[in-house]
Design a protein around this motif. Sequence first.
Motif, PDB file in Angstrom:
ATOM      1  N   SER A 165       0.811  -1.223   0.000  1.00 24.34           N
ATOM      2  CA  SER A 165       0.000   0.000   0.000  1.00 24.34           C
ATOM      3  C   SER A 165       0.848   1.280   0.000  1.00 24.34           C
ATOM      4  N   ARG A 166       2.165   1.166   0.258  1.00 23.69           N
ATOM      5  CA  ARG A 166       2.989   2.367   0.361  1.00 23.69           C
ATOM      6  C   ARG A 166       3.070   3.125  -0.969  1.00 23.69           C
ATOM      7  N   LEU A 167       3.067   2.379  -2.076  1.00 24.39           N
ATOM      8  CA  LEU A 167       3.201   3.043  -3.374  1.00 24.39           C
ATOM      9  C   LEU A 167       2.369   2.287  -4.414  1.00 24.39           C
ATOM     10  N   PRO A 168       1.149   2.783  -4.708  1.00 29.42           N
ATOM     11  CA  PRO A 168       0.341   2.119  -5.740  1.00 29.42           C
ATOM     12  C   PRO A 168       1.101   2.121  -7.065  1.00 29.42           C
ATOM     13  N   LEU A 169       1.186   0.979  -7.697  1.00 32.68           N
ATOM     14  CA  LEU A 169       2.124   0.789  -8.793  1.00 32.68           C
ATOM     15  C   LEU A 169       1.685  -0.373  -9.671  1.00 32.68           C
ATOM     16  N   VAL A 170       1.890  -0.239 -10.979  1.00 35.44           N
ATOM     17  CA  VAL A 170       1.754  -1.386 -11.878  1.00 35.44           C
ATOM     18  C   VAL A 170       3.076  -1.544 -12.604  1.00 35.44           C
ATOM     19  N   VAL A 171       3.523  -2.790 -12.765  1.00 39.16           N
ATOM     20  CA  VAL A 171       4.754  -3.067 -13.519  1.00 39.16           C
ATOM     21  C   VAL A 171       4.342  -3.765 -14.813  1.00 39.16           C
ATOM     22  N   LEU A 172       4.639  -3.137 -15.944  1.00 37.71           N
ATOM     23  CA  LEU A 172       4.341  -3.744 -17.244  1.00 37.71           C
ATOM     24  C   LEU A 172       5.614  -4.436 -17.726  1.00 37.71           C
ATOM     25  N   VAL A 173       5.561  -5.753 -17.846  1.00 34.88           N
ATOM     26  CA  VAL A 173       6.743  -6.511 -18.257  1.00 34.88           C
ATOM     27  C   VAL A 173       6.670  -6.679 -19.766  1.00 34.88           C
ATOM     28  N   CYS A 174       7.528  -5.958 -20.478  1.00 31.91           N
ATOM     29  CA  CYS A 174       7.521  -5.990 -21.943  1.00 31.91           C
ATOM     30  C   CYS A 174       8.510  -7.049 -22.397  1.00 31.91           C
ATOM     31  N   VAL A 175       7.986  -8.162 -22.900  1.00 27.54           N
ATOM     32  CA  VAL A 175       8.811  -9.308 -23.277  1.00 27.54           C
ATOM     33  C   VAL A 175       9.357  -9.069 -24.682  1.00 27.54           C
ATOM     34  N   THR A 176      10.689  -9.128 -24.816  1.00 28.32           N
ATOM     35  CA  THR A 176      11.288  -8.845 -26.127  1.00 28.32           C
ATOM     36  C   THR A 176      11.897 -10.088 -26.775  1.00 28.32           C
ATOM     37  N   THR A 177      11.927 -11.205 -26.063  1.00 26.33           N
ATOM     38  CA  THR A 177      12.345 -12.477 -26.656  1.00 26.33           C
ATOM     39  C   THR A 177      11.916 -13.595 -25.724  1.00 26.33           C
ATOM     40  N   GLU A 178      11.699 -14.799 -26.265  1.00 23.50           N
ATOM     41  CA  GLU A 178      11.377 -15.947 -25.404  1.00 23.50           C
ATOM     42  C   GLU A 178      12.647 -16.788 -25.197  1.00 23.50           C
ATOM     43  N   LYS A 296       2.649  -2.353 -26.218  1.00 19.94           N
ATOM     44  CA  LYS A 296       2.338  -3.476 -27.120  1.00 19.94           C
ATOM     45  C   LYS A 296       2.663  -3.134 -28.561  1.00 19.94           C
ATOM     46  N   SER A 297       2.583  -1.822 -28.908  1.00 19.98           N
ATOM     47  CA  SER A 297       2.783  -1.433 -30.304  1.00 19.98           C
ATOM     48  C   SER A 297       4.267  -1.177 -30.619  1.00 19.98           C
ATOM     49  N   VAL A 298       5.162  -1.374 -29.633  1.00 27.62           N
ATOM     50  CA  VAL A 298       6.594  -1.163 -29.896  1.00 27.62           C
ATOM     51  C   VAL A 298       7.118  -2.345 -30.719  1.00 27.62           C
ATOM     52  N   PRO A 299       7.766  -2.084 -31.875  1.00 31.66           N
ATOM     53  CA  PRO A 299       8.271  -3.187 -32.694  1.00 31.66           C
ATOM     54  C   PRO A 299       9.229  -4.073 -31.884  1.00 31.66           C
ATOM     55  N   GLY A 300       8.988  -5.389 -31.933  1.00 34.06           N
ATOM     56  CA  GLY A 300       9.871  -6.327 -31.216  1.00 34.06           C
ATOM     57  C   GLY A 300       9.361  -6.704 -29.841  1.00 34.06           C
ATOM     58  N   VAL A 301       8.386  -5.972 -29.328  1.00 34.46           N
ATOM     59  CA  VAL A 301       7.794  -6.371 -28.042  1.00 34.46           C
ATOM     60  C   VAL A 301       6.711  -7.401 -28.354  1.00 34.46           C
ATOM     61  N   SER A 302       6.926  -8.666 -27.920  1.00 36.34           N
ATOM     62  CA  SER A 302       6.007  -9.732 -28.331  1.00 36.34           C
ATOM     63  C   SER A 302       4.773  -9.788 -27.437  1.00 36.34           C
ATOM     64  N   ARG A 303       4.921  -9.486 -26.158  1.00 37.89           N
ATOM     65  CA  ARG A 303       3.750  -9.414 -25.272  1.00 37.89           C
ATOM     66  C   ARG A 303       4.067  -8.535 -24.086  1.00 37.89           C
ATOM     67  N   VAL A 304       3.022  -8.070 -23.456  1.00 38.94           N
ATOM     68  CA  VAL A 304       3.193  -7.212 -22.280  1.00 38.94           C
ATOM     69  C   VAL A 304       2.392  -7.827 -21.128  1.00 38.94           C
ATOM     70  N   LEU A 305       3.093  -8.234 -20.085  1.00 38.66           N
ATOM     71  CA  LEU A 305       2.440  -8.821 -18.913  1.00 38.66           C
ATOM     72  C   LEU A 305       2.226  -7.719 -17.885  1.00 38.66           C
TER      73      LEU A 305
END
Length: 319
Positions: A165-178, A296-305
């Motif tokens: 609760s100290r810092l409301p936050l979302v982390v978007l994990v942009c996957v660039t390779t598997e 998601k629209s960045v070229p090379g970013v395959s998915r965003v968690l």
Amino acid sequence: MSGQAVAVAHPNVALSKYWGKKPGQGNFPAVPSLSVTLAGLQTRTRVRWGAAAHRVVLGGRELEPAESARARALLDRVRDASGQQQHAEVESKNDFPTSSGLASSASGFAALALAAVRSAGLDWDASKVSDLARSASASAARSVFGGFVELPVDEASARPLAPVSRLPLVVLVCVTTEAPKAVGSTDGMRVTMERSPYAKAWLEQAPRMHEQLREALLAGDFARVGELSEASALAMHASAIAAGIVYWNGATIAALAAVRQMRAAGTPAYATIDAGPHVKVLVHPGDAARARETMKSVPGVSRVLEARPGDGARLEASS
Ligand code: PMV
């Protein structure tokens, strides 16, 4: 004596980075670090004692002896401490890419440490479990705890610093390779310390950045936490890159540029990058949906968690 336990742990993302080990044995970090444990991504690990030799299966594949050396050393420690006569069978599964800088070692060794300790009948507290996890992977010491977690340099285990609760936050994990990364973090750190002209500068600067970040976090200052997190990641990578250790790919740079563009256009978004090519974006929960579309629209970013601050390691079952 035989026993079994199943534990679940989540990865964490370091806001102030650990990069470099103290000389000597024991896997102690040379600099303090501060992370946030993530909900949403997880490792689930079962440990069962009763085998003639330790065996580690990860994602359905039995690891070669060289790949399972750290896990087997951890199991040996538990075996010695508990008086367990048997060896252990470990079955572990991640629901995200393994060994590519998505902190699979953090959640992996945190889950393994907890499941190993409990299945062997040891009643260790979270600090002792964290110390055990640290001996295999220092970032794993932090995943034992939830929320915002600190791993100081003068202690063997991590400690919780502030609740979710100290810092409301979302982390978007942009996957660039598997694909798995080419250089593991232990080798990357060693080469950086041996060859980087900026290793000394990093070792001097990191504790200062850590202190500033700690203060900003405790003050609940999102923008300052974001700025310092991005600065810590860039300083860490600059020291590594100068030694020839380049974890980034083209999409890493494109994603970093997109984050900076969002910021220039007025959305507080900040990037951090671990020992791999993925970019993790820190945003306010209210900006998450829009920022996710942008990434998601960045070229090379395959998915965003999408991950939010979450809980520490927990036991699912034991007998
Ligand atoms: O603990 P390791 O070996 O997984 O190394 C972690 C290194 C970084 O992820 C780059 C930084 C950190 O503090 O997690």
